[in-house]
Design a protein around this motif. Structure first.
Motif, mmCIF file in Angstrom:
data_model
loop_
_atom_site.group_PDB
_atom_site.id
_atom_site.type_symbol
_atom_site.label_atom_id
_atom_site.label_comp_id
_atom_site.label_asym_id
_atom_site.label_seq_id
_atom_site.Cartn_x
_atom_site.Cartn_y
_atom_site.Cartn_z
ATOM 1 N N MET A 96 0.831 -1.188 0.000
ATOM 2 C CA MET A 96 0.000 0.000 0.000
ATOM 3 C C MET A 96 0.874 1.251 0.000
ATOM 4 N N CYS A 97 1.794 1.388 0.932
ATOM 5 C CA CYS A 97 2.672 2.550 1.023
ATOM 6 C C CYS A 97 4.102 2.059 1.143
ATOM 7 N N ARG A 98 5.007 2.698 0.408
ATOM 8 C CA ARG A 98 6.406 2.288 0.483
ATOM 9 C C ARG A 98 7.262 3.517 0.695
ATOM 10 N N LYS A 99 8.339 3.342 1.430
ATOM 11 C CA LYS A 99 9.285 4.427 1.678
ATOM 12 C C LYS A 99 10.681 3.853 1.614
ATOM 13 N N ALA A 100 11.611 4.655 1.105
ATOM 14 C CA ALA A 100 12.996 4.207 0.991
ATOM 15 C C ALA A 100 13.566 3.850 2.354
ATOM 16 N N SER A 101 14.440 2.874 2.367
ATOM 17 C CA SER A 101 14.996 2.396 3.631
ATOM 18 C C SER A 101 15.898 3.418 4.300
ATOM 19 N N TRP A 102 16.409 4.373 3.553
ATOM 20 C CA TRP A 102 17.320 5.355 4.134
ATOM 21 C C TRP A 102 16.583 6.558 4.716
ATOM 22 N N ALA A 103 15.289 6.659 4.513
ATOM 23 C CA ALA A 103 14.537 7.834 4.942
ATOM 24 C C ALA A 103 14.449 7.909 6.457
ATOM 25 N N TYR A 104 14.617 9.112 6.992
ATOM 26 C CA TYR A 104 14.554 9.300 8.433
ATOM 27 C C TYR A 104 13.127 9.630 8.870
ATOM 28 N N GLU A 105 12.537 10.616 8.245
ATOM 29 C CA GLU A 105 11.200 11.042 8.652
ATOM 30 C C GLU A 105 10.277 11.023 7.438
ATOM 31 N N PHE A 106 9.113 10.455 7.595
ATOM 32 C CA PHE A 106 8.146 10.430 6.507
ATOM 33 C C PHE A 106 6.759 10.214 7.076
ATOM 34 N N ASN A 107 5.748 10.427 6.239
ATOM 35 C CA ASN A 107 4.373 10.188 6.674
ATOM 36 C C ASN A 107 3.536 9.739 5.490
ATOM 37 N N PHE A 108 2.427 9.123 5.794
ATOM 38 C CA PHE A 108 1.480 8.659 4.792
ATOM 39 C C PHE A 108 0.087 9.102 5.195
ATOM 40 N N ASP A 109 -0.699 9.497 4.220
ATOM 41 C CA ASP A 109 -2.105 9.814 4.473
ATOM 42 C C ASP A 109 -2.892 8.525 4.242
ATOM 43 N N ILE A 110 -3.441 7.961 5.313
ATOM 44 C CA ILE A 110 -4.164 6.690 5.219
ATOM 45 C C ILE A 110 -5.675 6.884 5.282
ATOM 46 N N SER A 111 -6.135 8.130 5.161
ATOM 47 C CA SER A 111 -7.562 8.446 5.291
ATOM 48 C C SER A 111 -8.444 7.595 4.380
ATOM 49 N N ALA A 112 -7.992 7.387 3.152
ATOM 50 C CA ALA A 112 -8.804 6.649 2.175
ATOM 51 C C ALA A 112 -8.965 5.171 2.554
ATOM 52 N N PHE A 113 -8.118 4.683 3.449
ATOM 53 C CA PHE A 113 -8.156 3.270 3.828
ATOM 54 C C PHE A 113 -8.885 3.014 5.142
ATOM 55 N N LEU A 114 -9.328 4.073 5.806
ATOM 56 C CA LEU A 114 -9.987 3.925 7.105
ATOM 57 C C LEU A 114 -11.464 3.596 6.968
ATOM 58 N N SER A 115 -11.951 2.817 7.885
ATOM 59 C CA SER A 115 -13.376 2.553 7.996
ATOM 60 C C SER A 115 -13.879 3.312 9.215
ATOM 61 N N TYR A 116 -14.895 4.147 9.035
ATOM 62 C CA TYR A 116 -15.413 4.934 10.145
ATOM 63 C C TYR A 116 -16.553 4.215 10.854
ATOM 64 N N GLU A 117 -16.962 3.070 10.332
ATOM 65 C CA GLU A 117 -18.018 2.278 10.965
ATOM 66 C C GLU A 117 -17.476 1.071 11.730
ATOM 67 N N HIS A 118 -16.238 0.669 11.421
ATOM 68 C CA HIS A 118 -15.683 -0.543 12.012
ATOM 69 C C HIS A 118 -14.316 -0.262 12.634
ATOM 70 N N LYS A 119 -13.840 -1.215 13.409
ATOM 71 C CA LYS A 119 -12.513 -1.131 14.007
ATOM 72 C C LYS A 119 -11.458 -1.255 12.910
ATOM 73 N N ASN A 120 -10.425 -0.450 12.973
ATOM 74 C CA ASN A 120 -9.331 -0.482 12.007
ATOM 75 C C ASN A 120 -8.107 -1.137 12.637
ATOM 76 N N ILE A 121 -7.314 -1.805 11.815
ATOM 77 C CA ILE A 121 -6.060 -2.401 12.252
ATOM 78 C C ILE A 121 -4.951 -1.822 11.374
ATOM 79 N N LEU A 122 -3.914 -1.319 12.014
ATOM 80 C CA LEU A 122 -2.778 -0.770 11.299
ATOM 81 C C LEU A 122 -1.625 -1.758 11.409
ATOM 82 N N GLU A 123 -1.153 -2.240 10.272
ATOM 83 C CA GLU A 123 -0.041 -3.185 10.249
ATOM 84 C C GLU A 123 1.130 -2.555 9.521
#
Length: 97
Positions: A1-28
């Motif tokens: 789903m999201c990939r980042k280079a192994s050398w990166a120190y700080e990064f972020n991902f917007d996961i809003s599109a993958f969230l369910s607002y009606e059910h419990k979410n699991i982040l792996e």
């Protein structure tokens, strides 16, 4: 789903599109021990760095409103001038304020 280079120190991902607002979410998170770049792996083996896999820095989830200040630069000159560069989330990639 999201990939980042192994050398990166700080990064972020917007996961809003993958969230369910009606059910419990699991982040792996899957962490690879080796880089996909073979020259990076070789360089680490030949230097004093240890090639450990894992997460060794703080990880957190951040919830932002629809509009928020992403970045703010203020340059105050000795002559009294002030220059600013403001990035607001709503206008990212569209407009510059």
């Amino acid at each position: 789903m999201c990939r980042k280079a192994s050398w990166a120190y700080e990064f972020n991902f917007d996961i809003s599109a993958f969230l369910s607002y009606e059910h419990k979410n699991i982040l792996e998170v899957k962490v690879k021990k080796l880089s996909e770049n073979k020259s990076v792996n070789q360089a680490e083996l030949e230097s004093d760095f240890w090639n450990f896999g894992g997460i060794f820095r703080p990880v957190y989830l951040q919830i932002n409103p629809v509009e928020y200040i992403e970045h703010l630069d203020i340059d105050a000159g000795a002559d009294g001038t002030i220059k600013t560069d403001v990035a607001i989330s709503k206008y990212r990639n569209d407009k510059k304020l």
